[in-house]
Design an enzyme around this catalytic site. Structure first.
Site, short mmCIF file in Angstrom:
data_model
loop_
_atom_site.label_atom_id
_atom_site.label_comp_id
_atom_site.label_asym_id
_atom_site.label_seq_id
_atom_site.Cartn_x
_atom_site.Cartn_y
_atom_site.Cartn_z
N ASP A 102 0.84 -1.19 0.00
CA ASP A 102 0.00 0.00 0.00
C ASP A 102 0.88 1.26 0.00
O ASP A 102 2.05 1.21 0.41
CB ASP A 102 -0.90 0.04 1.24
CG ASP A 102 -1.92 -1.09 1.23
OD1 ASP A 102 -2.23 -1.61 0.14
OD2 ASP A 102 -2.39 -1.45 2.33
N1 URA Z 1 -1.38 -6.01 3.72
C1 URA Z 1 -1.88 -4.75 3.72
O1 URA Z 1 -2.95 -4.51 4.27
N2 URA Z 1 -1.17 -3.78 3.13
C2 URA Z 1 0.04 -3.99 2.54
O2 URA Z 1 0.66 -3.06 2.04
C3 URA Z 1 0.56 -5.30 2.56
C4 URA Z 1 -0.18 -6.29 3.16
#
Ligand code: URA
Length: 230
Positions: A102
Protein backbone atom coordinates in the site's frame (compact mmCIF):
# COMPACT_ATOMS: atom_id res chain seq x y z
CA UNK A 1 9.19 1.62 -29.24
CA UNK A 2 10.27 4.99 -30.74
CA UNK A 3 14.01 5.56 -30.56
CA UNK A 4 13.69 8.97 -28.80
CA UNK A 5 11.31 7.45 -26.22
CA UNK A 6 13.63 4.54 -25.57
CA UNK A 7 16.59 6.87 -25.08
CA UNK A 8 14.67 8.95 -22.56
CA UNK A 9 13.02 6.06 -20.69
CA UNK A 10 15.89 3.62 -20.58
CA UNK A 11 18.87 5.95 -20.55
CA UNK A 12 17.64 9.01 -18.68
CA UNK A 13 18.00 11.57 -21.50
CA UNK A 14 15.31 14.22 -21.79
CA UNK A 15 13.20 13.75 -24.91
CA UNK A 16 14.64 16.94 -26.51
CA UNK A 17 18.26 15.93 -25.78
CA UNK A 18 17.54 12.51 -27.27
CA UNK A 19 16.00 14.06 -30.40
CA UNK A 20 18.93 16.46 -30.88
CA UNK A 21 21.42 13.62 -30.44
CA UNK A 22 19.57 11.50 -33.00
CA UNK A 23 19.21 14.29 -35.57
CA UNK A 24 22.88 15.21 -35.31
CA UNK A 25 23.93 11.64 -36.17
CA UNK A 26 25.37 10.66 -32.78
CA UNK A 27 23.19 7.55 -32.39
CA UNK A 28 23.82 4.24 -34.12
CA UNK A 29 21.84 1.01 -34.22
CA UNK A 30 24.10 -1.88 -35.15
CA UNK A 31 26.51 0.11 -37.35
CA UNK A 32 23.83 2.31 -38.95
CA UNK A 33 23.57 6.00 -38.04
CA UNK A 34 19.87 6.67 -37.36
CA UNK A 35 18.63 10.26 -37.73
CA UNK A 36 14.90 9.68 -37.31
CA UNK A 37 13.70 10.08 -33.68
CA UNK A 38 10.48 8.20 -34.56
CA UNK A 39 12.34 5.11 -35.80
CA UNK A 40 10.81 1.99 -34.20
CA UNK A 41 13.41 0.00 -32.30
CA UNK A 42 13.57 -3.16 -30.23
CA UNK A 43 14.51 -2.17 -26.64
CA UNK A 44 16.89 -5.14 -26.47
CA UNK A 45 18.89 -3.86 -29.46
CA UNK A 46 22.26 -2.34 -28.52
CA UNK A 47 22.41 1.42 -29.09
CA UNK A 48 25.61 3.38 -29.57
CA UNK A 49 25.88 7.04 -28.50
CA UNK A 50 29.09 8.77 -29.69
CA UNK A 51 30.55 5.32 -30.22
CA UNK A 52 29.75 4.10 -26.70
CA UNK A 53 27.26 1.23 -26.23
CA UNK A 54 24.35 2.30 -24.04
CA UNK A 55 22.34 -0.83 -23.70
CA UNK A 56 23.23 -4.38 -24.46
CA UNK A 57 20.72 -7.18 -23.95
CA UNK A 58 21.54 -8.37 -20.47
CA UNK A 59 18.91 -10.92 -19.52
CA UNK A 60 16.44 -10.60 -16.68
CA UNK A 61 17.07 -8.20 -13.79
CA UNK A 62 16.12 -8.42 -10.13
CA UNK A 63 16.27 -5.79 -7.36
CA UNK A 64 15.20 -5.32 -3.77
CA UNK A 65 13.99 -1.87 -2.74
CA UNK A 66 13.34 -0.43 0.71
CA UNK A 67 10.03 1.23 -0.13
CA UNK A 68 9.36 4.40 1.84
CA UNK A 69 5.83 5.54 2.74
CA UNK A 70 4.13 7.74 0.12
CA UNK A 71 5.26 5.75 -2.93
CA UNK A 72 3.05 3.56 -5.13
CA UNK A 73 4.26 0.03 -5.80
CA UNK A 74 2.19 -0.22 -9.00
CA UNK A 75 3.33 0.98 -12.39
CA UNK A 76 0.36 3.31 -12.96
CA UNK A 77 0.59 6.84 -11.68
CA UNK A 78 -2.27 7.66 -9.33
CA UNK A 79 -0.99 11.15 -8.52
CA UNK A 80 1.74 9.84 -6.18
CA UNK A 81 5.38 9.12 -6.92
CA UNK A 82 6.17 5.58 -8.01
CA UNK A 83 8.51 3.30 -6.10
CA UNK A 84 10.08 2.54 -9.49
CA UNK A 85 11.11 6.20 -9.77
CA UNK A 86 13.56 5.60 -6.92
CA UNK A 87 15.68 3.57 -9.36
CA UNK A 88 17.84 5.13 -12.06
CA UNK A 89 16.12 5.27 -15.47
CA UNK A 90 18.40 2.54 -16.85
CA UNK A 91 17.73 0.25 -13.86
CA UNK A 92 13.96 0.72 -13.72
CA UNK A 93 13.41 0.16 -17.40
CA UNK A 94 10.81 -2.62 -17.96
CA UNK A 95 10.50 -3.61 -14.29
CA UNK A 96 7.37 -4.49 -12.34
CA UNK A 97 6.95 -5.30 -8.66
CA UNK A 98 6.54 -8.88 -7.46
CA UNK A 99 3.60 -8.20 -5.17
CA UNK A 100 2.25 -4.89 -3.94
CA UNK A 101 2.51 -2.69 -0.92
CA UNK A 102 0.00 0.00 0.00
CA UNK A 103 0.97 3.65 -0.41
CA UNK A 104 1.62 4.00 3.34
CA UNK A 105 3.35 0.61 3.79
CA UNK A 106 7.14 0.54 4.01
CA UNK A 107 9.72 -2.19 3.55
CA UNK A 108 10.73 -4.94 1.18
CA UNK A 109 9.60 -4.65 -2.44
CA UNK A 110 11.03 -6.95 -5.09
CA UNK A 111 11.32 -5.61 -8.64
CA UNK A 112 12.04 -7.59 -11.78
CA UNK A 113 11.34 -7.91 -15.48
CA UNK A 114 11.04 -11.71 -15.14
CA UNK A 115 7.32 -12.50 -15.13
CA UNK A 116 7.76 -16.18 -14.32
CA UNK A 117 9.92 -15.41 -11.30
CA UNK A 118 7.45 -12.86 -9.93
CA UNK A 119 4.60 -15.30 -10.54
CA UNK A 120 6.31 -17.81 -8.24
CA UNK A 121 6.27 -15.17 -5.51
CA UNK A 122 2.74 -13.87 -6.00
CA UNK A 123 0.82 -16.96 -7.13
CA UNK A 124 -1.61 -18.11 -4.39
CA UNK A 125 -0.57 -21.70 -5.17
CA UNK A 126 2.95 -21.14 -3.81
CA UNK A 127 1.89 -19.87 -0.33
CA UNK A 128 4.96 -17.66 -0.13
CA UNK A 129 5.45 -16.46 3.48
CA UNK A 130 5.60 -12.71 4.15
CA UNK A 131 6.57 -11.13 7.46
CA UNK A 132 5.10 -7.79 8.45
CA UNK A 133 5.83 -5.66 11.47
CA UNK A 134 2.73 -3.79 12.65
CA UNK A 135 2.03 -0.96 15.03
CA UNK A 136 -1.63 -1.00 16.10
CA UNK A 137 -3.95 1.79 17.20
CA UNK A 138 -4.96 -0.05 20.40
CA UNK A 139 -3.36 -2.66 22.66
CA UNK A 140 -4.31 -6.13 21.44
CA UNK A 141 -5.51 -9.02 23.59
CA UNK A 142 -4.05 -12.54 23.46
CA UNK A 143 -7.45 -13.87 22.29
CA UNK A 144 -7.28 -11.62 19.23
CA UNK A 145 -3.79 -12.97 18.45
CA UNK A 146 -5.20 -16.50 18.60
CA UNK A 147 -7.97 -15.52 16.21
CA UNK A 148 -5.37 -14.16 13.76
CA UNK A 149 -3.39 -17.39 14.10
CA UNK A 150 -6.42 -19.54 13.35
CA UNK A 151 -7.74 -17.41 10.47
CA UNK A 152 -10.35 -14.68 10.37
CA UNK A 153 -13.18 -13.91 8.00
CA UNK A 154 -12.44 -10.73 6.07
CA UNK A 155 -15.29 -8.36 5.33
CA UNK A 156 -17.02 -9.28 2.06
CA UNK A 157 -15.26 -12.66 1.77
CA UNK A 158 -16.45 -16.20 2.28
CA UNK A 159 -13.21 -18.05 3.00
CA UNK A 160 -11.36 -17.31 6.22
CA UNK A 161 -7.70 -16.39 5.95
CA UNK A 162 -5.17 -19.22 6.12
CA UNK A 163 -3.58 -19.78 9.53
CA UNK A 164 -1.00 -17.07 10.24
CA UNK A 165 1.96 -16.85 12.60
CA UNK A 166 1.85 -14.06 15.17
CA UNK A 167 4.57 -12.85 17.49
CA UNK A 168 3.83 -10.21 20.10
CA UNK A 169 6.47 -7.46 20.15
CA UNK A 170 4.65 -5.09 22.51
CA UNK A 171 1.17 -4.31 23.81
CA UNK A 172 0.21 -2.85 20.41
CA UNK A 173 3.05 -4.17 18.24
CA UNK A 174 3.21 -7.46 16.34
CA UNK A 175 5.07 -9.46 13.77
CA UNK A 176 2.58 -11.23 11.51
CA UNK A 177 3.49 -13.89 8.96
CA UNK A 178 0.92 -14.60 6.26
CA UNK A 179 1.02 -17.17 3.48
CA UNK A 180 -1.32 -15.56 0.97
CA UNK A 181 -1.75 -12.08 -0.46
CA UNK A 182 -5.31 -10.86 -0.49
CA UNK A 183 -6.16 -7.22 -1.10
CA UNK A 184 -5.05 -5.11 1.93
CA UNK A 185 -4.86 -8.41 3.78
CA UNK A 186 -3.00 -7.39 6.92
CA UNK A 187 -5.06 -4.26 7.52
CA UNK A 188 -8.29 -6.19 6.96
CA UNK A 189 -7.20 -9.03 9.28
CA UNK A 190 -6.50 -6.53 12.02
CA UNK A 191 -9.84 -4.80 11.35
CA UNK A 192 -11.55 -8.21 11.64
CA UNK A 193 -10.38 -8.44 15.26
CA UNK A 194 -11.53 -4.90 16.05
CA UNK A 195 -8.23 -3.02 15.86
CA UNK A 196 -6.47 -0.79 13.28
CA UNK A 197 -3.02 -0.81 11.70
CA UNK A 198 -1.13 2.44 12.22
CA UNK A 199 2.17 1.48 10.58
CA UNK A 200 2.98 -1.52 8.44
CA UNK A 201 6.44 -2.62 7.38
CA UNK A 202 7.33 -5.71 5.30
CA UNK A 203 10.45 -7.40 6.58
CA UNK A 204 10.59 -10.60 4.54
CA UNK A 205 9.25 -12.36 1.45
CA UNK A 206 9.91 -16.12 1.41
CA UNK A 207 13.64 -16.64 1.93
CA UNK A 208 14.52 -12.95 1.39
CA UNK A 209 14.83 -10.41 4.21
CA UNK A 210 15.04 -6.67 3.64
CA UNK A 211 18.75 -5.82 3.62
CA UNK A 212 19.31 -3.81 6.83
CA UNK A 213 21.94 -1.67 5.08
CA UNK A 214 19.28 -0.24 2.73
CA UNK A 215 17.88 3.07 3.98
CA UNK A 216 14.30 3.94 2.96
CA UNK A 217 14.43 4.61 -0.79
CA UNK A 218 17.62 2.55 -1.21
CA UNK A 219 17.87 -0.46 -3.49
CA UNK A 220 20.31 -3.03 -4.76
CA UNK A 221 20.43 -5.88 -7.29
CA UNK A 222 19.71 -9.35 -5.92
CA UNK A 223 22.59 -11.82 -5.82
CA UNK A 224 22.46 -14.98 -7.92
CA UNK A 225 21.74 -16.97 -4.75
CA UNK A 226 18.85 -14.70 -3.77
CA UNK A 227 17.34 -14.97 -7.26
CA UNK A 228 17.63 -18.77 -7.21
CA UNK A 229 16.01 -18.99 -3.77
CA UNK A 230 12.51 -18.68 -5.27
N1 URA B 1 -1.38 -6.01 3.72
C1 URA B 1 -1.88 -4.75 3.72
O1 URA B 1 -2.95 -4.51 4.27
N2 URA B 1 -1.17 -3.78 3.13
C2 URA B 1 0.04 -3.99 2.54
O2 URA B 1 0.66 -3.06 2.04
C3 URA B 1 0.56 -5.30 2.56
C4 URA B 1 -0.18 -6.29 3.16
Amino acid sequence: MRLDKLLSHAHGLTRSTAQRAIRSGRIQLASEVVRDPARQVDPAEPITFDGKTLFAPSGPRYFMLHKPAGYLSTTEDGGHPLALDLLTPADRYGLHSAGRLDLDTTGLLLLTDDGQWSHRITSPRHHCAKDYRLQLAEPIADEALDQLRQGVLLRGEEQPTRPAEVERLGSAELRLTIFEGRYHQVKRMVAAVGNRVVTLHRERIGPLRLDPTLAPGGYRPLTAEEIAAF
